[in-house]
Design a protein around this motif. Sequence first.
Motif, PDB file in Angstrom:
ATOM      1  N   ARG A 153       0.676  -0.675  -0.195  1.00 16.39           N
ATOM      2  CA  ARG A 153      -0.074  -0.041   0.189  1.00 16.39           C
ATOM      3  C   ARG A 153       1.034   1.650  -0.144  1.00 16.39           C
ATOM      4  O   ARG A 153       1.320   1.828   1.085  1.00 16.39           O
ATOM      5  CB  ARG A 153      -0.937   0.280   1.544  1.00 16.39           C
ATOM      6  N   THR A 170      -1.433  -1.764  -3.837  1.00 16.71           N
ATOM      7  CA  THR A 170      -2.419  -0.846  -3.864  1.00 16.71           C
ATOM      8  C   THR A 170      -2.352   0.759  -3.681  1.00 16.71           C
ATOM      9  O   THR A 170      -0.650   0.678  -2.906  1.00 16.71           O
ATOM     10  CB  THR A 170      -4.054  -1.238  -3.172  1.00 16.71           C
ATOM     11  N   ASP A 172      -3.166   4.359  -1.958  1.00 19.44           N
ATOM     12  CA  ASP A 172      -4.397   4.718  -0.884  1.00 19.44           C
ATOM     13  C   ASP A 172      -3.248   5.649  -0.527  1.00 19.44           C
ATOM     14  O   ASP A 172      -1.939   5.623  -0.001  1.00 19.44           O
ATOM     15  CB  ASP A 172      -4.857   3.789  -0.608  1.00 19.44           C
TER      16      ASP A 172
END
Length: 255
Positions: A153, A170, A172
């Motif tokens: 992340r 990901t 984010d």
Amino acid sequence: MMKVLILGGTTEASALARALAEREIPALFSYAGRVAAPKPQPLPTRIGGFGGADGLADFLATQRITHLVDATHPFAEQMSRHAVAAAEQTGTALIALTRPPWAPQESDRWQRVASIEAAVAALAGAPERVLLAIGRMHLAAFAARPEHHYVLRLVDLPEEAPPLPRHTLTVDRGPFTREGDLALMREHGVERLVCKNAGGAGAAAKLEAARALGIPVLMIDRPALPPRREAHSPDAVLDWLGHRSTTDDGTDRGV
């Protein structure tokens, strides 16, 4: 005349910047430049390095900085060491705005290690699905354990693919929530969490999720730093500056 330099990058740094701007205290804000779109600040802002401790000392002198606030991430070891050295060299007052470190709770399954290298060594064993919540700077070290599938992340999409043969990425930006991190871990079948002891509330959601799911945590301890004055809130820094704060503490952005 007082003039403050904030070495920023954390939400605490942004809260302090707002408080200084509200009080019209002369101040500058500095970003290291590791995030593609840093948060705008209500203070004059510079982005980029200083050129080591000597470069920072030159900046403090030429800008006539009287007070230096190191509000960088707890793992920005090099910058924090440079801040201590530059403050000593120039006689600038220094305080570190830090987050109290996390401590394990009774039901936590923590294994504490002293460094990134020790974390890599501790991952020896059968293949697992590992949530690697350490930011982007040290991902390459985990290529030494290619048997694992890493869930990454990151704040920004990297320019080059992470050097890990098996990974899911990901993008984010925190602060994160317990519910969101529970969903992330369940979706990717996470079996182990690797993270740095960044401290604070905004980055703690992953620990709450790991606790709820019974997932073991490989916790990397903070680096040892030279002795320095520390504060754990923008209010405390403003007390140190002689300007009592009424600002909110905010929440932490972390990885």
